[in-house]
Design a protein around this motif. Structure first.
Motif, PDB file in Angstrom:
ATOM      1  N   THR A 222       6.093  62.173 -16.580  1.00  0.00           N
ATOM      2  CA  THR A 222       5.912  60.875 -15.756  1.00  0.00           C
ATOM      3  C   THR A 222       5.112  59.872 -16.543  1.00  0.00           C
ATOM      4  N   VAL A 223       3.926  60.623 -16.633  1.00  0.00           N
ATOM      5  CA  VAL A 223       2.953  59.816 -17.459  1.00  0.00           C
ATOM      6  C   VAL A 223       3.284  59.461 -19.077  1.00  0.00           C
ATOM      7  N   SER A 224       3.825  60.481 -19.562  1.00  0.00           N
ATOM      8  CA  SER A 224       4.071  60.184 -21.042  1.00  0.00           C
ATOM      9  C   SER A 224       5.389  59.165 -21.114  1.00  0.00           C
ATOM     10  N   LEU A 225       6.210  59.252 -20.213  1.00  0.00           N
ATOM     11  CA  LEU A 225       7.178  58.312 -20.240  1.00  0.00           C
ATOM     12  C   LEU A 225       7.091  56.869 -19.738  1.00  0.00           C
ATOM     13  N   LEU A 226       5.897  56.711 -19.046  1.00  0.00           N
ATOM     14  CA  LEU A 226       5.290  55.340 -18.676  1.00  0.00           C
ATOM     15  C   LEU A 226       4.665  54.917 -19.847  1.00  0.00           C
ATOM     16  N   THR A 227       3.764  55.841 -20.530  1.00  0.00           N
ATOM     17  CA  THR A 227       3.079  55.307 -21.683  1.00  0.00           C
ATOM     18  C   THR A 227       3.829  54.892 -22.758  1.00  0.00           C
ATOM     19  N   SER A 228       5.005  55.745 -23.029  1.00  0.00           N
ATOM     20  CA  SER A 228       5.810  55.351 -24.003  1.00  0.00           C
ATOM     21  C   SER A 228       6.621  53.959 -24.002  1.00  0.00           C
ATOM     22  N   VAL A 229       7.199  53.763 -22.705  1.00  0.00           N
ATOM     23  CA  VAL A 229       7.665  52.691 -22.304  1.00  0.00           C
ATOM     24  C   VAL A 229       6.684  51.355 -22.333  1.00  0.00           C
TER      25      VAL A 229
ATOM     26  N   ILE B 275       4.003  51.174 -24.362  1.00  0.00           N
ATOM     27  CA  ILE B 275       3.847  51.186 -25.739  1.00  0.00           C
ATOM     28  C   ILE B 275       4.891  50.327 -26.506  1.00  0.00           C
ATOM     29  N   ALA B 276       6.112  50.697 -26.135  1.00  0.00           N
ATOM     30  CA  ALA B 276       7.396  50.164 -26.604  1.00  0.00           C
ATOM     31  C   ALA B 276       7.370  48.571 -26.222  1.00  0.00           C
ATOM     32  N   CYS B 277       7.208  48.164 -25.049  1.00  0.00           N
ATOM     33  CA  CYS B 277       7.309  46.963 -24.757  1.00  0.00           C
ATOM     34  C   CYS B 277       6.180  45.953 -25.261  1.00  0.00           C
TER      35      CYS B 277
ATOM     36  N   ILE C 127      -4.377  52.943 -27.255  1.00  0.00           N
ATOM     37  CA  ILE C 127      -2.937  52.373 -27.211  1.00  0.00           C
ATOM     38  C   ILE C 127      -2.812  51.229 -28.396  1.00  0.00           C
ATOM     39  N   LEU C 128      -4.050  50.384 -28.450  1.00  0.00           N
ATOM     40  CA  LEU C 128      -3.848  49.610 -29.450  1.00  0.00           C
ATOM     41  C   LEU C 128      -3.556  50.026 -30.685  1.00  0.00           C
TER      42      LEU C 128
ATOM     43  N   SER D 177      17.322  42.450 -31.785  1.00  0.00           N
ATOM     44  CA  SER D 177      16.214  42.745 -32.708  1.00  0.00           C
ATOM     45  C   SER D 177      15.094  43.657 -31.529  1.00  0.00           C
ATOM     46  N   SER D 178      14.980  42.803 -30.646  1.00  0.00           N
ATOM     47  CA  SER D 178      13.977  43.496 -29.491  1.00  0.00           C
ATOM     48  C   SER D 178      14.537  44.974 -29.105  1.00  0.00           C
ATOM     49  N   ILE D 179      15.802  45.183 -29.037  1.00  0.00           N
ATOM     50  CA  ILE D 179      16.025  46.473 -28.528  1.00  0.00           C
ATOM     51  C   ILE D 179      15.996  47.460 -29.563  1.00  0.00           C
ATOM     52  N   PHE D 180      16.117  46.855 -30.920  1.00  0.00           N
ATOM     53  CA  PHE D 180      15.914  47.875 -32.121  1.00  0.00           C
ATOM     54  C   PHE D 180      14.446  48.258 -31.897  1.00  0.00           C
ATOM     55  N   VAL D 181      13.791  47.338 -32.033  1.00  0.00           N
ATOM     56  CA  VAL D 181      12.185  47.578 -31.954  1.00  0.00           C
ATOM     57  C   VAL D 181      11.678  48.458 -30.825  1.00  0.00           C
ATOM     58  N   PHE D 182      12.510  48.308 -29.573  1.00  0.00           N
ATOM     59  CA  PHE D 182      12.134  49.109 -28.332  1.00  0.00           C
ATOM     60  C   PHE D 182      12.189  50.499 -28.898  1.00  0.00           C
ATOM     61  N   LEU D 183      13.642  50.745 -29.235  1.00  0.00           N
ATOM     62  CA  LEU D 183      14.062  52.022 -29.526  1.00  0.00           C
ATOM     63  C   LEU D 183      13.227  52.848 -30.399  1.00  0.00           C
ATOM     64  N   GLU D 184      13.115  52.092 -31.496  1.00  0.00           N
ATOM     65  CA  GLU D 184      12.199  52.648 -32.629  1.00  0.00           C
ATOM     66  C   GLU D 184      10.804  53.012 -32.102  1.00  0.00           C
ATOM     67  N   SER D 185      10.122  52.255 -31.382  1.00  0.00           N
ATOM     68  CA  SER D 185       8.766  52.582 -30.644  1.00  0.00           C
ATOM     69  C   SER D 185       9.156  53.896 -30.062  1.00  0.00           C
ATOM     70  N   LEU D 186       9.973  53.748 -28.938  1.00  0.00           N
ATOM     71  CA  LEU D 186      10.174  54.795 -28.039  1.00  0.00           C
ATOM     72  C   LEU D 186      10.378  56.111 -28.652  1.00  0.00           C
ATOM     73  N   ASP D 187      11.031  56.173 -29.788  1.00  0.00           N
ATOM     74  CA  ASP D 187      11.121  57.582 -30.481  1.00  0.00           C
ATOM     75  C   ASP D 187      10.437  57.810 -31.618  1.00  0.00           C
ATOM     76  N   GLU D 188       9.462  57.020 -31.924  1.00  0.00           N
ATOM     77  CA  GLU D 188       8.342  57.306 -32.913  1.00  0.00           C
ATOM     78  C   GLU D 188       7.543  58.361 -32.824  1.00  0.00           C
ATOM     79  N   PHE D 189       7.235  59.234 -33.616  1.00  0.00           N
ATOM     80  CA  PHE D 189       6.471  60.426 -33.451  1.00  0.00           C
ATOM     81  C   PHE D 189       5.229  60.573 -34.128  1.00  0.00           C
ATOM     82  N   THR D 190       5.565  60.474 -35.708  1.00  0.00           N
ATOM     83  CA  THR D 190       4.721  60.848 -36.747  1.00  0.00           C
ATOM     84  C   THR D 190       3.469  59.841 -36.557  1.00  0.00           C
TER      85      THR D 190
END
Length: 269
Positions: free
Chosen positions: A64-71, A73-75, A135-136, A195-208
């Motif tokens: 839950t914490v990781s999901l909220l953090t991911s969202v 950061i993506a926003c 986070i920054l 474009s916002s959705i592409f950026v959001f998904l790219e950020s949500l899935d970013e690992f490296t």
């Protein structure tokens, strides 16, 4: 049976192999997400249940914490990327800038090199400024990739706006800013949303980038997925992967609706 009647066989085989390549891993993912016990040589799970779902989303779990953090950061990544892409895209689409093509190609540099050495060096630089584990710092790393989608699609969206509409607004006394806000921006809004959705998904899935800059202080779902998978916790890894998969599929339908062919035809021009 004629030769024409047999033509469907290679087509059927190709479609079957394609369907297996796409839906086979997804089926395996879903099975692991609802598995209680499954081991070799059994082809299917021995027990089904949702015990691991309860563990993942329990107060002691980190999902839950990781999901909220991911969202979050993506926003933030979307806000920064699109905020920079709107003026940049408008300038590239409307102004006669020198070396316009070179500028667009420069935006592809983060995608042109392997991610690993790039992020290792970014992590070293960020460490000097105290951005590691923040986070920054993670948002800034995600923005470097998000700007590629944001600027290119924003440029295409603004290029697709009919210039005569802007000239008509200016001819009746509207200022340049009023014309942009009332005419240009609303027409380009579907492309900017895509474009916002592409950026959001790219950020949500970013690992490296998140791993080298944010870990272990910043925990996101991709990091949780990696930790669970490398530790052999396939149920937890599968559940996390499904949670990441849902917004990707949902947003793809939104992108398909709003990113029109006339906008796509302007990409790279």
């Amino acid at each position: 049976m004629t030769l024409n009647d047999l033509k469907w066989i290679p087509r059927g085989l190709c479609l079957g192999l394609l369907a297996f390549a796409i839906f086979g891993p997804l089926t395996n993912l879903v099975l692991w997400a609802v598995t209680e016990r499954w081991y070799f040589p059994h082809a299917l799970p021995l027990e089904y249940g949702f015990t691991y779902w309860a563990k993942v989303f329990s107060p002691r779990g980190n999902a839950t914490v990781s999901l909220l953090t991911s969202v979050m950061i993506a926003c933030l990544t979307v806000v920064v990327s699109v905020g920079l892409a709107i003026p940049a895209g408008y300038a590239l689409a409307r102004l006669k800038l020198p070396l316009r093509g070179v500028i667009l190609l420069l935006l592809l540099i983060p995608q042109a090199f392997p991610n690993l050495p790039v992020y290792v060096n970014i992590a070293r630089i960020f460490y000097q400024f105290g951005l590691n584990g923040t986070i920054l710092g993670v948002v800034l790393v995600h923005v470097t990739h998000g700007l590629v989608y944001a600027v290119w699609i924003a440029t295409a969206a603004f290029s697709a706006v009919d210039g005569e509409l802007e000239e008509a607004a200016r001819s009746i006394g509207a200022s340049a800013m009023r014309t942009f806000v009332d005419v240009t921006l609303p027409i380009a809004a579907p492309g900017l949303l895509a474009s916002s959705i592409f950026v959001f998904l790219e950020s949500l899935d970013e690992f490296t980038g998140t791993y080298f800059v944010g870990a272990p202080d910043v925990s996101t779902l991709p990091l949780l997925l990696y930790t669970a998978g490398s530790g052999g916790n396939y149920q937890i890894a599968s559940i996390t992967a499904l949670v990441l998969l849902v917004p990707s599929i949902a947003f793809m339908f939104v992108i398909e609706k709003f990113l029109r062919a006339d906008v796509l035809s302007k990409v790279g021009r």
